[in-house]
Scaffold this motif. Structure first.
Motif, PDB file in Angstrom:
ATOM      1  N   GLU A  33       0.817  -1.205   0.000  1.00 49.29           N
ATOM      2  CA  GLU A  33       0.000   0.000   0.000  1.00 49.29           C
ATOM      3  C   GLU A  33       0.853   1.258   0.000  1.00 49.29           C
ATOM      4  N   PHE A  34       0.290   2.287  -0.577  1.00 48.77           N
ATOM      5  CA  PHE A  34       0.922   3.596  -0.656  1.00 48.77           C
ATOM      6  C   PHE A  34       1.008   4.228   0.717  1.00 48.77           C
ATOM      7  N   VAL A  35       2.134   4.868   0.984  1.00 44.55           N
ATOM      8  CA  VAL A  35       2.330   5.578   2.242  1.00 44.55           C
ATOM      9  C   VAL A  35       2.508   7.078   1.991  1.00 44.55           C
ATOM     10  N   ALA A  36       3.459   7.424   1.099  1.00 44.67           N
ATOM     11  CA  ALA A  36       3.760   8.843   0.888  1.00 44.67           C
ATOM     12  C   ALA A  36       4.452   9.018  -0.456  1.00 44.67           C
ATOM     13  N   ARG A  37       4.409  10.254  -0.938  1.00 47.70           N
ATOM     14  CA  ARG A  37       5.052  10.596  -2.208  1.00 47.70           C
ATOM     15  C   ARG A  37       5.590  12.004  -2.115  1.00 47.70           C
ATOM     16  N   ILE A  38       6.706  12.235  -2.823  1.00 49.84           N
ATOM     17  CA  ILE A  38       7.294  13.561  -2.889  1.00 49.84           C
ATOM     18  C   ILE A  38       7.697  13.836  -4.322  1.00 49.84           C
ATOM     19  N   THR A  39       7.513  15.078  -4.748  1.00 49.58           N
ATOM     20  CA  THR A  39       7.878  15.449  -6.107  1.00 49.58           C
ATOM     21  C   THR A  39       9.393  15.482  -6.280  1.00 49.58           C
ATOM     22  N   SER A  40       9.828  15.580  -7.527  1.00 50.89           N
ATOM     23  CA  SER A  40      11.257  15.503  -7.815  1.00 50.89           C
ATOM     24  C   SER A  40      12.052  16.622  -7.146  1.00 50.89           C
ATOM     25  N   ARG A  41      11.445  17.777  -7.022  1.00 46.51           N
ATOM     26  CA  ARG A  41      12.150  18.891  -6.389  1.00 46.51           C
ATOM     27  C   ARG A  41      11.904  18.970  -4.894  1.00 46.51           C
ATOM     28  N   GLY A  42      11.024  18.115  -4.404  1.00 45.15           N
ATOM     29  CA  GLY A  42      10.753  18.108  -2.974  1.00 45.15           C
ATOM     30  C   GLY A  42       9.832  19.201  -2.506  1.00 45.15           C
ATOM     31  N   ASP A  43       9.105  19.838  -3.439  1.00 42.96           N
ATOM     32  CA  ASP A  43       8.273  20.969  -3.052  1.00 42.96           C
ATOM     33  C   ASP A  43       6.838  20.590  -2.725  1.00 42.96           C
ATOM     34  N   SER A  44       6.480  19.340  -2.969  1.00 39.86           N
ATOM     35  CA  SER A  44       5.125  18.886  -2.639  1.00 39.86           C
ATOM     36  C   SER A  44       5.163  17.443  -2.171  1.00 39.86           C
ATOM     37  N   THR A  45       4.277  17.135  -1.233  1.00 42.12           N
ATOM     38  CA  THR A  45       4.168  15.781  -0.705  1.00 42.12           C
ATOM     39  C   THR A  45       2.709  15.369  -0.613  1.00 42.12           C
ATOM     40  N   ASP A  46       2.500  14.094  -0.516  1.00 46.90           N
ATOM     41  CA  ASP A  46       1.163  13.540  -0.367  1.00 46.90           C
ATOM     42  C   ASP A  46       1.280  12.319   0.540  1.00 46.90           C
ATOM     43  N   TYR A  47       0.225  12.076   1.316  1.00 43.75           N
ATOM     44  CA  TYR A  47       0.266  10.997   2.287  1.00 43.75           C
ATOM     45  C   TYR A  47      -1.028  10.201   2.268  1.00 43.75           C
ATOM     46  N   ALA A  48      -0.902   8.940   2.609  1.00 42.28           N
ATOM     47  CA  ALA A  48      -2.089   8.142   2.861  1.00 42.28           C
ATOM     48  C   ALA A  48      -2.785   8.679   4.105  1.00 42.28           C
ATOM     49  N   ASP A  49      -4.095   8.565   4.128  1.00 43.21           N
ATOM     50  CA  ASP A  49      -4.851   9.085   5.277  1.00 43.21           C
ATOM     51  C   ASP A  49      -4.398   8.434   6.585  1.00 43.21           C
ATOM     52  N   SER A  50      -3.983   7.183   6.504  1.00 43.42           N
ATOM     53  CA  SER A  50      -3.629   6.445   7.710  1.00 43.42           C
ATOM     54  C   SER A  50      -2.355   6.963   8.381  1.00 43.42           C
ATOM     55  N   VAL A  51      -1.542   7.731   7.648  1.00 43.97           N
ATOM     56  CA  VAL A  51      -0.282   8.223   8.217  1.00 43.97           C
ATOM     57  C   VAL A  51      -0.222   9.744   8.262  1.00 43.97           C
ATOM     58  N   LYS A  52      -1.207  10.388   7.696  1.00 39.43           N
ATOM     59  CA  LYS A  52      -1.194  11.846   7.635  1.00 39.43           C
ATOM     60  C   LYS A  52      -1.122  12.436   9.037  1.00 39.43           C
ATOM     61  N   GLY A  53      -0.225  13.392   9.210  1.00 39.17           N
ATOM     62  CA  GLY A  53      -0.031  14.020  10.511  1.00 39.17           C
ATOM     63  C   GLY A  53       0.968  13.311  11.402  1.00 39.17           C
ATOM     64  N   ARG A  54       1.346  12.094  11.021  1.00 41.81           N
ATOM     65  CA  ARG A  54       2.322  11.340  11.817  1.00 41.81           C
ATOM     66  C   ARG A  54       3.629  11.111  11.061  1.00 41.81           C
ATOM     67  N   PHE A  55       3.543  10.947   9.749  1.00 36.21           N
ATOM     68  CA  PHE A  55       4.715  10.672   8.915  1.00 36.21           C
ATOM     69  C   PHE A  55       5.041  11.908   8.084  1.00 36.21           C
ATOM     70  N   THR A  56       6.329  12.100   7.851  1.00 34.54           N
ATOM     71  CA  THR A  56       6.789  13.191   6.999  1.00 34.54           C
ATOM     72  C   THR A  56       7.844  12.670   6.033  1.00 34.54           C
ATOM     73  N   MET A  57       7.598  12.910   4.756  1.00 33.44           N
ATOM     74  CA  MET A  57       8.558  12.510   3.733  1.00 33.44           C
ATOM     75  C   MET A  57       9.335  13.724   3.276  1.00 33.44           C
ATOM     76  N   SER A  58      10.633  13.533   3.080  1.00 32.24           N
ATOM     77  CA  SER A  58      11.480  14.619   2.595  1.00 32.24           C
ATOM     78  C   SER A  58      12.567  14.026   1.706  1.00 32.24           C
ATOM     79  N   ARG A  59      13.302  14.892   1.045  1.00 31.03           N
ATOM     80  CA  ARG A  59      14.403  14.435   0.203  1.00 31.03           C
ATOM     81  C   ARG A  59      15.529  15.454   0.210  1.00 31.03           C
ATOM     82  N   ASP A  60      16.714  14.944  -0.055  1.00 28.06           N
ATOM     83  CA  ASP A  60      17.899  15.782  -0.213  1.00 28.06           C
ATOM     84  C   ASP A  60      18.551  15.354  -1.520  1.00 28.06           C
TER      85      ASP A  60
END
Length: 124
Positions: A45-72
């Protein structure tokens, strides 16, 4: 491009973990990235996604507010900070790359490159 996840382990419910996914290759910044998970006997199942530049993220409802995705992109690495872990978060977590940018792509078949997975175990 290849990926290696790390950071999984055993944590008590309510605790935190940070997963990392390190990419090889010079085109990492061209990919949107996602995190998926698969628990025993369940579909991936999907958990989270981040765009190539890291400027937008999306989360599954089950983890929203608890998980944070980032990239370097300078380090060719994506992260998943997981807080307030619950028993139902226990799974193998995979990072994956998608050549299509933007948000809204939450199906595993939309991602062309996958890591080997890292186990997250949550105890009560």
């Amino acid at each position: 491009v290849q990926f290696v996840e790390s950071g999984g382990g055993l944590v008590q419910a309510g605790g935190s973990l940070r997963l990392s996914c390190a990419a090889s290759g010079r085109t990492f910044s061209n990919y949107a990235m996602g995190w998926f998970r698969q628990a025993p006997g369940k579909e991936r199942e999907f958990v989270a996604r981040i765009t190539s530049r890291g400027d937008s993220t999306d989360y599954a409802d089950s983890v929203k507010g608890r998980f944070t995705m980032s990239r370097d992109n300078a380090k060719n690495t994506v992260y998943l900070q997981m807080n307030s872990l619950k028993l139902e978060d226990m799974a193998v977590y995979y990072c994956a790359a998608d050549r299509w940018d933007g948000l809204g792509r939450v199906k595993d078949f939309q991602y062309g490159y996958w890591g080997q997975g890292t186990q997250v175990t949550v105890s009560s």
